[in-house]
Structure formats: C-alpha cells, structure tokens
Design a protein around this motif. Sequence first.
Motif, PDB file in Angstrom:
ATOM      1  N   ARG A 185      40.858  51.407  51.975  1.00 43.21           N
ATOM      2  CA  ARG A 185      40.275  51.662  51.256  1.00 43.21           C
ATOM      3  C   ARG A 185      40.095  50.418  50.113  1.00 43.21           C
ATOM      4  NH1 ARG A 185      44.612  55.977  48.332  1.00 43.21           N
ATOM      5  NH2 ARG A 185      42.625  56.922  47.563  1.00 43.21           N
ATOM      6  N   THR A 186      38.606  51.536  49.079  1.00 46.38           N
ATOM      7  CA  THR A 186      38.801  50.530  48.449  1.00 46.38           C
ATOM      8  C   THR A 186      39.371  49.578  47.381  1.00 46.38           C
ATOM      9  OG1 THR A 186      37.762  52.113  47.371  1.00 46.38           O
ATOM     10  CG2 THR A 186      36.229  51.074  47.638  1.00 46.38           C
ATOM     11  N   ILE A 187      39.919  48.575  47.546  1.00 42.89           N
ATOM     12  CA  ILE A 187      41.397  47.946  46.913  1.00 42.89           C
ATOM     13  C   ILE A 187      41.254  48.038  45.309  1.00 42.89           C
ATOM     14  CG2 ILE A 187      41.244  46.755  48.136  1.00 42.89           C
ATOM     15  CD1 ILE A 187      40.398  44.471  46.884  1.00 42.89           C
ATOM     16  N   TRP A 188      40.036  48.540  44.560  1.00 41.72           N
ATOM     17  CA  TRP A 188      40.987  49.418  42.733  1.00 41.72           C
ATOM     18  C   TRP A 188      41.754  49.944  43.338  1.00 41.72           C
ATOM     19  CZ3 TRP A 188      35.466  49.128  44.487  1.00 41.72           C
ATOM     20  CH2 TRP A 188      34.776  50.064  44.774  1.00 41.72           C
ATOM     21  N   PHE A 189      41.779  51.095  44.125  1.00 45.38           N
ATOM     22  CA  PHE A 189      42.856  52.380  43.831  1.00 45.38           C
ATOM     23  C   PHE A 189      44.317  51.810  44.115  1.00 45.38           C
ATOM     24  CE2 PHE A 189      39.363  54.361  45.200  1.00 45.38           C
ATOM     25  CZ  PHE A 189      39.210  55.778  44.711  1.00 45.38           C
ATOM     26  N   ARG A 190      44.646  50.452  44.796  1.00 48.59           N
ATOM     27  CA  ARG A 190      46.082  49.812  44.259  1.00 48.59           C
ATOM     28  C   ARG A 190      46.878  50.771  45.441  1.00 48.59           C
ATOM     29  NH1 ARG A 190      43.184  47.852  40.073  1.00 48.59           N
ATOM     30  NH2 ARG A 190      43.965  46.146  39.108  1.00 48.59           N
ATOM     31  N   GLU A 200      45.747  44.982  49.180  1.00 54.87           N
ATOM     32  CA  GLU A 200      45.139  44.283  47.898  1.00 54.87           C
ATOM     33  C   GLU A 200      44.557  44.812  46.887  1.00 54.87           C
ATOM     34  OE1 GLU A 200      42.465  42.237  50.500  1.00 54.87           O
ATOM     35  OE2 GLU A 200      43.046  40.597  51.532  1.00 54.87           O
ATOM     36  N   GLN A 201      44.924  44.484  45.566  1.00 53.60           N
ATOM     37  CA  GLN A 201      44.567  44.718  44.568  1.00 53.60           C
ATOM     38  C   GLN A 201      43.304  43.914  43.635  1.00 53.60           C
ATOM     39  OE1 GLN A 201      47.552  45.914  41.850  1.00 53.60           O
ATOM     40  NE2 GLN A 201      49.532  46.535  43.416  1.00 53.60           N
ATOM     41  N   GLY A 202      41.992  44.733  43.502  1.00 57.33           N
ATOM     42  CA  GLY A 202      41.737  44.480  42.546  1.00 57.33           C
ATOM     43  C   GLY A 202      40.493  44.904  41.700  1.00 57.33           C
ATOM     44  N   ALA A 203      39.366  44.332  41.201  1.00 58.00           N
ATOM     45  CA  ALA A 203      39.010  45.569  40.329  1.00 58.00           C
ATOM     46  C   ALA A 203      36.859  45.409  40.809  1.00 58.00           C
ATOM     47  CB  ALA A 203      38.854  44.627  39.197  1.00 58.00           C
ATOM     48  N   GLN A 232      29.420  44.131  40.259  1.00 59.51           N
ATOM     49  CA  GLN A 232      29.872  42.259  41.175  1.00 59.51           C
ATOM     50  C   GLN A 232      31.632  42.690  41.055  1.00 59.51           C
ATOM     51  OE1 GLN A 232      28.511  39.035  42.504  1.00 59.51           O
ATOM     52  NE2 GLN A 232      27.586  40.686  42.925  1.00 59.51           N
ATOM     53  N   GLY A 233      32.379  42.335  41.820  1.00 62.00           N
ATOM     54  CA  GLY A 233      33.867  42.710  42.042  1.00 62.00           C
ATOM     55  C   GLY A 233      34.638  42.712  43.744  1.00 62.00           C
ATOM     56  N   ASP A 234      36.101  43.717  43.428  1.00 62.18           N
ATOM     57  CA  ASP A 234      36.476  43.483  45.346  1.00 62.18           C
ATOM     58  C   ASP A 234      35.979  44.543  45.725  1.00 62.18           C
ATOM     59  OD1 ASP A 234      37.994  41.150  44.653  1.00 62.18           O
ATOM     60  OD2 ASP A 234      38.660  41.705  42.520  1.00 62.18           O
ATOM     61  N   SER A 235      35.760  44.911  46.703  1.00 62.77           N
ATOM     62  CA  SER A 235      35.652  46.103  47.612  1.00 62.77           C
ATOM     63  C   SER A 235      36.362  46.554  48.973  1.00 62.77           C
ATOM     64  CB  SER A 235      34.359  46.295  48.209  1.00 62.77           C
ATOM     65  OG  SER A 235      33.709  44.781  48.793  1.00 62.77           O
ATOM     66  N   PHE A 236      36.631  46.355  49.750  1.00 59.49           N
ATOM     67  CA  PHE A 236      37.180  46.480  51.240  1.00 59.49           C
ATOM     68  C   PHE A 236      38.178  45.303  51.607  1.00 59.49           C
ATOM     69  CE2 PHE A 236      32.960  49.227  50.533  1.00 59.49           C
ATOM     70  CZ  PHE A 236      33.880  50.315  50.744  1.00 59.49           C
ATOM     71  N   PRO A 237      39.491  45.959  51.941  1.00 59.13           N
ATOM     72  CA  PRO A 237      40.112  44.127  52.112  1.00 59.13           C
ATOM     73  C   PRO A 237      39.806  43.415  52.979  1.00 59.13           C
ATOM     74  CG  PRO A 237      41.321  46.289  52.705  1.00 59.13           C
ATOM     75  CD  PRO A 237      39.974  46.712  51.877  1.00 59.13           C
TER      76      PRO A 237
END
Length: 778
Positions: free
Chosen positions: A466-471, A617-620, A627-632
């Motif tokens: 999943r997109t990694i802002w979902f933690r 992985e976690q991100g925003a 800009q930011g974090d998308s996929f692991p």
Amino acid sequence: MTDEATLPSPATARPSVEPDSAAPFRVVGLPLAHHDFVDKVRGTQLYAADWKLPGMLYGRVIRSVLPSARIRSIETAEARALPGVIAVLTARDVPRNRVVERASGGLGELAVEMPVLAHDRVRYVGEPVALVAAVSQQIADEAAELIEVDYRELAGVFDPEAALDPGATQVHDEGNVLVEWNIRRGDAERALAEADLVVTGEYRSQHVEHAYLEPEAGVGWMENGVLTIRVATQVIEHAATVAGILELPENKVRVISAYMGGGFGGKEDMTVEPYLALLVWRTGRPVRMIWERQESMLASTKRHPFVMRYRTGVRADGTILAQDVDIIGDAGAYPYLSARVLFAGAALSCGPYRTRNASLRSRAVFTNNVPTSAFRGFGAMQVVLGYESQMDRVAEALGMSPTEVRRRNFLAKGDIIPTGESLDTVVACEETLRRALDRLGEPPAPSGPSKLVGRGFACNMQPYGRTIWFRDRASAWLSLQADGTLLIRAGITDLGAGQAASLCEIASEILGVPLGEISVYIGDTALNPPAGGTFATRQLYMSGNAVLHAARQLRAKVAPVAAEMLACTPDQLTFEDGLVRVACGGQSGTGLRLAELVAGCEQRQVDTSLLSIWRAEQGAFDPRTGQGDSFPDYTYGTHATDVEVDTETGEVKVLRYVASHDVGRAINPMRVEGQIQGGAMQGLGYALMEDVVLEEGNSASTLFAHYFIPTSMDMPDVEVEIVESGEGKGPFNARGIGEPSIAPTAAAVANAIANAIGQRPTQLPMTPERVLALCLRR
C-alpha cells in the motif's frame, strides 16, 4: 532547466529486510505443491457458494433500472404479501445508511457518502434500492419482480471529460471531481521548450469486467449473539464497516473469507456483505446470497477507463528531459477506491525511466456510469500503454532502436523519481528486456500475402504494498504443537494464488517443519490476528514478512532449549525435516524430533507459540507539493511479443509471447510462473477483446455472449523468464508478482501492431474493427 527535485523527500523509517544467511534454501525456491493444489484438483475445495445452513433464507438485491433518477416511492406491499417472503428492506430499514470511503487516507479527496440502499436518488444502473429474503430463491426472485419503484428520471453525465465542463450535470452536490493529484518535479514546461523533440500522444483505455470464475456469494447467520458472514471477500476487515451500518459493536460482527475462485480486485470492496448482514440481522435466520453472472456483470465495479495525454521532451540522443502527463479516470457514480487508483496512475505515469522534469496530473471524475474501483494493476497498469507508446514514438522519430532509447533512460538504484523519492533497490529492467528478447529469438515469416508480422515489447514498474502513508502492518501467530506440527493463524484471504500456502513455505524454511505437517488458518476476524486485505500485491510483502519474523523469533525462543538438550550452542543447530540437529563440518548428526523439543520447552516453561506484528515502511506525502513517499518498492519487467495482422480483416493473432520479471526471490517458482502466465493472459484479453460497452450508462455487456474473454484457443503459451535479483523487500528479499504481470501486455501488443502495419493503435481494446481502420490508413 531544472535537473533535480527542488523539494526533498520527507524522512522515513525504513525497516531493514536482511537476506537470510542460510543457503542454499531447503524449501524456498522449490516448485512445491501444497494443500490448496490437492483440494482444487480433487474438487474438494469449498468456496463461498458451497456453504449451506439448515433453515436458511435466500437473499436478492433489487437494483435501479435508470442511471440517474429521483425515487418518488418504493411499493413493497405485494412483495411482502407473497407467501414465503420473510423480509423486504428499503433504505429506511438500514440503521446507518451511509459509507464514506476515504481511499487516499484523507489526502485531498471529497468525502462523498455511498448509501447502502438508495434512498431518494439513484446514480447508476444497478444501484441497490431494496432487499428481499424468502424461503427459496424462486420466491425471492418473484418478490423482486413485484417491488415497484417510481422514478423521476434526471439528466445524467456519462463521459468523464464532459463531466469536467463548468455547466455539467452534477453527479454529487460536492462536485464531479473526487480527487486531483498533482506531482511536480523540476520545471517541465521549460524543459519541453528546450527539448530537441517533443512527442505528443493521447491514449484511451476501457471499462473492463473482472470475470472471475466465482461470482459474488456468501452465507450469514447469528451465533451466540454474533452476526457472522462467510463470503468471497478479499478484505475481512469489512466487518468493522458492517458493524457501523448496523450500529453494532465491532466485536458483534464476524467475517470469514472462504477460499476464492478469483478476485482480481473485484472483491476488495464490499459486495454481498452488507446485504447479507442486513437480512440476517432483520430476520434472525441464516441467509444465503449468490449473484447471478448477469447481475455481477451489470453492477459490480469495473476497471477505470483512462484518458491519458502525454508530452515527452527528449534530446537528439534520446535522453528524456521532461514528461507532461494528464490523466482523467472515470470513477463512475461513487468513490470506492478511485482516489487511490488515480494516485497510482499519476505516480507511475513516467514508467521505469529517468525523468528529471515532470508535471503529472490525474483526476478521478464522477459520472453516472457503473462505479469503478480496484482491478489487478490498479492504475499503474493503464499508464503503461501511454509511456511505452511514447518510448517507441521517440525511437521512431529519432531513427533509433526502441531498445536503445529505453536503455539510455532506464532508472537505476539511487535515482530520484518524480515524487522526490530515491530508489533503494535494484532496477532490473535491462536484464528483463534482454531475457525477453533473447527468448523470443528471430521473428517468424508471415503466413500469407495479406498478413504482416510485427514485434513489440514493453517494460514496466509496478508497486507492491500500500501507499506508505497508510502505515500498514500485518500480524501472524505461530505455534509448535505437542506432536511437533505447526499451526499458523493469519488474517489473510486467499484469492486462489496460494497466499496461504506461501506462508507455510516461509515458516517451513525457518523452523524445519515439513510442509505436510503445517496447518494454516486464515480469513477469520474472530480467530486470526489482523493482516489487512489481499490486494495491491501486498500479502507476500506484509504477511510473508510477518510469518518470517514470527518464525525467526519462535526459533530464537526454542533454540536455547534444543542446544541445552543436545549439549551444543544455538548457532550450531539446524532445523530441517522435522528435526533439530547439530551441524558439524557441514554435516548434520542425529538430533531431536520437534515433538521432543516441544516437550523439553514445556518442562522448562518456554512457550512454543508466538504472535508477531510486522510494520511496513512509514512516510508522508504532501498533496499540495506532490512530493513525498509513495510505495515501498517496485517490481520491474518486460513483455515481448510477435503478432500477425491480417490487413484484410484487422484480425490480430499473437504468435509468441514472452514475459520476464525480476521477482527478487521466487518463494515458489511454480506459483511465480503461474502468476506471470495468468497475468499476461488476462492482459491480452484487456488488450484485444474485453470491453464493457456502456450506452448512456446502460451496459450492453452483461453476458459472456457479449463480453469476450480469451480462451486457450485464442492465445499462445506464455513463456516465462524469471529474474531473481535478491533485492526485494518481501521475505527472503522477494518482490510481489501478482499485479506486475498484467501491466505490460497491452503496450507490448500495441507496439507490435504498430511495427507490423506502420500505424499506431491508441485506443483499447485493439479489436479487428479498429485495427482494420488503421490498416486502411496505410
């Protein structure tokens, strides 16, 4: 011209995924058959429609016949009076008649309510408006015919581009644009102005039916005050949503997922779950519901049609300077997972190519068409037709080889992608390209005077997880039993791709329990620790890592006991074939049976069960800056094909097809090969045949007589080349392969057709009629 992203990627916490030091593997990498193979071959595997209960009722959904209308009234008296009818429900009978799907995690999308049963308005043909439960399916069907809905037809909008016009009919009061994603890196306009060549292209894809063997089905009942439903679903966590609809505590709703006869994303959203639950809750009796194929094809969610507009700027040597991409996706009448699909489309729209300047926009637009949602490939698939057609067009315009243009621009480990992230695993596109083309060999000669043969290939990058802002996280519980056998509990669901069996192979590799002595219990919200849904090629990555970590932790717990019993140190032990042995000089001597080890642990009060939670992985991601974090991580691949075009009829025959993907590590190469072959075959249907034809919101494709899918007679064998880089983020450094294998097919075939006839297909499917029209333009 700006060459680098102006905004850094936010800091992320990235868990290490270390290669396992034990080599060679004892189980991983072997083409082993496990329990699900045997049950399916014997015909003993039970699916959702196989479950029956004493005294059960039969449920039926009554659906809208108009795409856009006000509901004046719903007359149910005749249906209620029919002997054998136990319940008739409408919107006013639903305790909480709304579901709000925040598919993006709340990053900028509209909060649009989806009714469980339409109350005052319908927005697509097939929208549920009432439910019936009766003592037989025949009576339920008769009662459905007796329910009269008085509609006042309203204007509708059926084209997503038209829905963007300022004066367009509003599907929802909130607006027609569910979400808009904008991803920016560098200065694309300036780079395009400075480019030696700018190639423009417009590409269109279609609505596609999931066409799984098993339609939507399930049975529900009350047990000890708990509402339980056993259904064909990819996501047992829908139990919480069902509880919300019924205004029940979450521990009073239980969802069990049967093994599925295919899902492909179509069972990721709720299908029969809320309707079964409502009828069971209202009647207090068991209820069964099975959607007929026509109903499934009418009302189930579809693949998003995309309109994709590309501008690609390059230097004279073929180096990409900039990409400007605009994507419009038809969301249909309700949100479902459109926000997430359109994000993937934007984020992956440049493909596996270095793009220093990018301007990427995607919009999910409401229409009065059937809703669209998850489908294998999930937005990152549709755009492959766009970026791979552009690459061939660049090569043609510059007089270069299509392979050379790609090799010059392939991403590499450490490169920055348009979202501002750095790739931290290997990009194996060049290796998959070489392997695919080498396997294809020399092109064949045409079979007749009106036939032309063309070769095409397409590369892709597809996220898994999943997109990694979902933690994201997944759990697994392992227990060594008194007799040395192993029990695994995990909340995953199995779509038929061996998700459960893979967990057994991973645990067997670490703990040495023979596969035949491992039992796995999955898909039950009451008995399994949560693992999240089976979608986005995430379960091997998530639950696979959860089982791997659980197995390692359990082994670390019991190894000191084994070492004490064998008078050695824990690092001298090997776990294999149901035994724990002392390894000496590369040889293993006699040892303990696992049952003896469990007994020794019991004597020493060492627990032989363990619950492990693995966190991804976690991100925003900042939707304002793009800009930011998308996929692991990503899986990379190449498909190559030779096709023959009959210039008199437009018929396209696929002569040979080779698919190559870097899977990191093949946990079970037989399953990996099957996934690649199945994905490619499904993709060929998408490329050449499949199309849900909608006329003012009404489907003309509700039977397989009108919706064509490929058979074994239509296509050649798919030849597979597996690459193992050892750099994935799944267990033992595997990469996901469930979704990536479908994505390059349409682009590979389109490039082959263009190579054959000198005219480029830009609209899917590439039917004989469309190809013949291109041939006539030659």
